[in-house]
Design a protein around this motif. Structure first.
Motif, PDB file in Angstrom:
ATOM      1  N   HIS A 129       0.826  -1.208   0.000  1.00  0.00           N
ATOM      2  CA  HIS A 129       0.000   0.000   0.000  1.00  0.00           C
ATOM      3  C   HIS A 129       0.859   1.258   0.000  1.00  0.00           C
ATOM      4  CE1 HIS A 129      -3.950  -1.854   0.560  1.00  0.00           C
ATOM      5  NE2 HIS A 129      -3.314  -2.766   1.275  1.00  0.00           N
ATOM      6  N   GLY A 130       2.161   1.080  -0.096  1.00  0.00           N
ATOM      7  CA  GLY A 130       3.049   2.235  -0.145  1.00  0.00           C
ATOM      8  C   GLY A 130       3.499   2.718   1.219  1.00  0.00           C
ATOM      9  N   ILE A 131       3.247   1.921   2.242  1.00  0.00           N
ATOM     10  CA  ILE A 131       3.682   2.316   3.585  1.00  0.00           C
ATOM     11  C   ILE A 131       4.961   1.573   3.939  1.00  0.00           C
ATOM     12  CG2 ILE A 131       3.064   2.431   6.028  1.00  0.00           C
ATOM     13  CD1 ILE A 131       1.262   4.100   4.265  1.00  0.00           C
ATOM     14  N   GLU A 132       5.967   2.344   4.292  1.00  0.00           N
ATOM     15  CA  GLU A 132       7.259   1.754   4.594  1.00  0.00           C
ATOM     16  C   GLU A 132       7.527   1.891   6.086  1.00  0.00           C
ATOM     17  OE1 GLU A 132      10.680   2.273   1.705  1.00  0.00           O
ATOM     18  OE2 GLU A 132      11.026   3.780   3.243  1.00  0.00           O
ATOM     19  N   LEU A 133       7.930   0.796   6.704  1.00  0.00           N
ATOM     20  CA  LEU A 133       8.160   0.819   8.150  1.00  0.00           C
ATOM     21  C   LEU A 133       9.626   1.011   8.474  1.00  0.00           C
ATOM     22  CD1 LEU A 133       5.815  -2.018   9.420  1.00  0.00           C
ATOM     23  CD2 LEU A 133       5.342   0.385   9.052  1.00  0.00           C
ATOM     24  N   GLN A 134       9.848   1.664   9.595  1.00  0.00           N
ATOM     25  CA  GLN A 134      11.204   1.850  10.082  1.00  0.00           C
ATOM     26  C   GLN A 134      11.237   1.491  11.555  1.00  0.00           C
ATOM     27  OE1 GLN A 134      11.778   5.933   8.977  1.00  0.00           O
ATOM     28  NE2 GLN A 134      11.439   5.399   6.832  1.00  0.00           N
ATOM     29  N   ASP A 135      11.923   0.397  11.883  1.00  0.00           N
ATOM     30  CA  ASP A 135      12.030  -0.023  13.279  1.00  0.00           C
ATOM     31  C   ASP A 135      13.183   0.721  13.932  1.00  0.00           C
ATOM     32  OD1 ASP A 135       9.995  -1.868  12.949  1.00  0.00           O
ATOM     33  OD2 ASP A 135      11.393  -3.377  12.178  1.00  0.00           O
ATOM     34  N   GLY A 136      12.884   1.432  14.981  1.00  0.00           N
ATOM     35  CA  GLY A 136      13.939   2.154  15.697  1.00  0.00           C
ATOM     36  C   GLY A 136      13.972   1.735  17.157  1.00  0.00           C
ATOM     37  N   ALA A 137      14.864   2.361  17.891  1.00  0.00           N
ATOM     38  CA  ALA A 137      15.002   2.013  19.307  1.00  0.00           C
ATOM     39  C   ALA A 137      13.734   2.369  20.080  1.00  0.00           C
ATOM     40  CB  ALA A 137      16.193   2.760  19.897  1.00  0.00           C
ATOM     41  N   ASP A 138      13.068   3.430  19.661  1.00  0.00           N
ATOM     42  CA  ASP A 138      11.867   3.875  20.382  1.00  0.00           C
ATOM     43  C   ASP A 138      10.589   3.350  19.752  1.00  0.00           C
ATOM     44  OD1 ASP A 138      13.658   5.370  21.866  1.00  0.00           O
ATOM     45  OD2 ASP A 138      13.503   7.067  20.480  1.00  0.00           O
ATOM     46  N   GLY A 139      10.703   2.264  18.995  1.00  0.00           N
ATOM     47  CA  GLY A 139       9.498   1.728  18.371  1.00  0.00           C
ATOM     48  C   GLY A 139       9.537   1.891  16.867  1.00  0.00           C
ATOM     49  N   THR A 140       8.383   1.589  16.254  1.00  0.00           N
ATOM     50  CA  THR A 140       8.321   1.579  14.802  1.00  0.00           C
ATOM     51  C   THR A 140       7.675   2.859  14.286  1.00  0.00           C
ATOM     52  OG1 THR A 140       8.139  -0.823  14.818  1.00  0.00           O
ATOM     53  CG2 THR A 140       7.400   0.312  12.834  1.00  0.00           C
ATOM     54  N   THR A 141       8.331   3.499  13.329  1.00  0.00           N
ATOM     55  CA  THR A 141       7.715   4.639  12.661  1.00  0.00           C
ATOM     56  C   THR A 141       7.429   4.245  11.222  1.00  0.00           C
ATOM     57  OG1 THR A 141       9.876   5.493  12.043  1.00  0.00           O
ATOM     58  CG2 THR A 141       8.910   6.336  14.077  1.00  0.00           C
ATOM     59  N   TRP A 142       6.590   5.023  10.585  1.00  0.00           N
ATOM     60  CA  TRP A 142       6.252   4.687   9.196  1.00  0.00           C
ATOM     61  C   TRP A 142       6.290   5.916   8.323  1.00  0.00           C
ATOM     62  CZ3 TRP A 142       1.726   6.937   7.316  1.00  0.00           C
ATOM     63  CH2 TRP A 142       0.857   7.460   8.287  1.00  0.00           C
ATOM     64  N   ASP A 143       6.420   5.668   7.040  1.00  0.00           N
ATOM     65  CA  ASP A 143       6.476   6.743   6.069  1.00  0.00           C
ATOM     66  C   ASP A 143       5.749   6.272   4.821  1.00  0.00           C
ATOM     67  OD1 ASP A 143       7.052   9.127   4.942  1.00  0.00           O
ATOM     68  OD2 ASP A 143       9.227   8.955   5.116  1.00  0.00           O
TER      69      ASP A 143
END
Length: 487
Positions: free
Chosen positions: A470-484
């Motif tokens: 769907h065009g959503i890209e996830l980014q797992d970081g130290a403080d949790g997951t963000t998306w773009d």
RNA sequence: GGCGACGUAGCCAAGUGGUAAGGCAGAGGUCUGCAAAACCUUUAUUCACCGGUUCGAAUCCGGUCGUCGCCUCCA
């Protein structure tokens, strides 16, 4: 070190030396208002916007005049085609011009005189020229005598005899010399007209700029600018009229910017390959357009393409990402600095190097390179920062570096939005093209976080893949997951 | 025909006599469960071609080829 500017008149870079100390008087040819503005106009607006901002940044007072040509053959023709009044048509496209330029964040000039509001000044100037034997009436028209003006051709670097007059211009029997150009044009029935000593008529194209620049900036002023295509005949003729009338130099410096091409061809109405500003702004942000325009020095040709706009957009995102990251930083403590002397020096000397590039005939391409270079150092520093106790000196360096980058980019009108707001609104815009709501996305991320906690990588990756579709890209970081949102 | 500009990596682009900025794309690495983002490293012994000047030239000079613009309204 003075600012050096390439002068079309002398074909050399010359130091800027305003007639009045610290005060630059600039006249730029504006639009003929009979259609929407295109990307080529955008380059003109943006180049002079940048020049004015930079001169002011450097401490000059700038009086910036840009006219509207609101009476002209093209306007009359277009108006009659559309069966509207010429005045109405001209006014409508002046409004449209403001819509576009405001959206691009273009500074308003100090004065925006209109040709139709300066008819008496133009008539007086034509009379002066007739009085000096440099112009003559022929029928209801008045023409400038090019062979009576010794310096005709100085600006464009051509000689009268080389111009093969008549080869492409219809020879007009009213003229004494084929290159003579019209100062006042008798009107035909139904055309807009003003009373004059030579009967009812309207001004020629070039006379307005001579009359208005003289009125607002004086007989001799510092800089006259426009697109390269105006060098001949427009500016050559303006110069002939003005110098002919006053006997004094006209503009000391002439700045001409290059064209925008599309697929390496000049845009033109006849090729029907022009792109309007609003068409571009439907797809791209104004700042991306600015970045694209300033990616080459103003005198070079610039080829427009979707790919080039995408590059600009990607670069802009990267700059904002860096600034947003700096904005999120906590205050520093007593930790040791992670910044090398060399990198610190790069940030500290940024302003000076930027000015050096810009002083050299407004080399925005080089200046942007320096900003990107600084972004790289800032990113590198953020990356190297220890998670908790970052050194206060490093945080200070990042914040002041980010502030400087924004300030300098502002001369080109770039990076003027709040970085976090920029990212948020970009995400929002992209989300509109995607068939998922934020709630749905976040629900899926929660599910995935749970799966990841249980080390259920299969489920976790499946959710990630589904979002990516769907065009959503996830980014797992130290403080949790963000998306773009990916394009 | 006259005048002028330009030719730098896959693409865009700076460099104005001292040994090739920057962006986009690509490759490898760090990070990561795997990714992504970010960062690091890497990608032109070479600047259209041929001569010349110089201790030294992408930069200056001459020539060749190629692209584009102006000479008509045009930003």
């Amino acid at each position: 070190m003075p600012i050096k500017i390439y002068n079309t008149l002398t074909r050399k870079k010359e130091p800027l030396q305003p007639i009045e100390e610290g005060h630059v008087k600039l006249y730029v040819c504006g639009i003929t208002s009979y259609d929407f503005c295109h990307i080529g106009h955008a380059r003109s607006f943006l180049v002079f916007d940048m020049i004015v901002r930079y001169l002011r940044y450097r401490g000059y007072k700038v009086t910036f005049v840009r006219n509207f040509t609101d009476i002209d053959d093209k306007i009359i023709k277009r108006a009659s085609e559309q069966n509207v009044d010429a005045r109405e048509l001209a006014d409508k496209f002046i409004e449209e011009f403001y819509t576009d330029t405001d959206r691009m964040g273009i500074l308003r000039p100090d004065l925006e005189p209109k040709a139709t509001e300066h008819i008496p000044e133009m008539i007086a100037l034509v009379q002066e020229l007739i009085g000096k034997g440099l112009a003559y009436q022929s029928g209801n028209d008045v023409y400038f005598r090019v062979d009576r003006f010794d310096h005709y051709g100085d600006l464009s670097g051509r000689k009268l005899e080389d111009m093969q007059a008549g080869a492409r211009v219809e020879v007009n029997e009213q003229k004494r010399h084929p290159m003579d150009f019209v100062l006042w044009k008798g009107s035909k029935p139904g055309e807009p007209k003003w009373a004059s000593p030579w009967g009812e008529g309207r001004p020629g194209w070039h006379i307005e700029c001579s009359a208005m620049s003289r009125k607002y900036l004086g007989e001799t002023f510092d800089i006259h600018g426009g697109g390269q295509d105006l060098v001949f005949p427009h500016h050559e003729n303006e110069m002939a009229q003005s110098v002919g009338a006053t006997g004094k130099p006209f503009a000391n410096l002439w700045i001409h910017h290059g064209f925008v091409t599309i697929r390496d061809e000049k845009m033109s109405k006849s090729l029907n390959n022009f792109l309007t500003i609003r068409e571009i702004l439907e797809q791209h942000q104004p700042e991306a357009l600015r970045l694209f325009i300033f990616s080459t020095q103003y005198r070079n040709p610039l080829d427009f393409s979707e790919a080039a706009m995408q590059d600009a957009e990607t670069g802009l995102d990267r700059m904002y990402d860096c600034l947003a990251r700096i904005a999120e930083l906590d205050n520093g403590g007593e930790g040791a600095s992670v910044v090398s002397d060399k990198d610190r020096e790069k940030v500290d000397s940024l302003r000076q190097r930027f000015e050096h590039a810009m002083d050299n005939d407004f080399n925005t391409a080089q200046a942007l390179g320096l900003l990107f270079d600084a972004i790289k150092v800032l990113n590198k520093t953020i990356q190297a920062l220890p998670p908790k106790k970052a050194a206060a000196t490093d945080i200070d360096l990042l914040r002041s570096g980010g502030t400087t980058v924004r300030e300098l980019a502002g001369i080109m009108g770039v990076l003027q939005q709040d970085p976090r707001e920029y990212i948020r609104s970009k995400k929002q815009r992209r989300l509109e093209d995607i068939d998922l709501t934020v709630d749905e996305i976040e629900k899926m991320i929660q599910d995935r976080t749970r799966a990841r906690a249980e080390k259920d990588w299969a489920t976790s990756d499946a959710i990630r893949d589904r979002l990516l579709q769907h065009g959503i890209e996830l980014q797992d970081g130290a403080d949790g997951t963000t998306w773009d949102v990916r394009l």
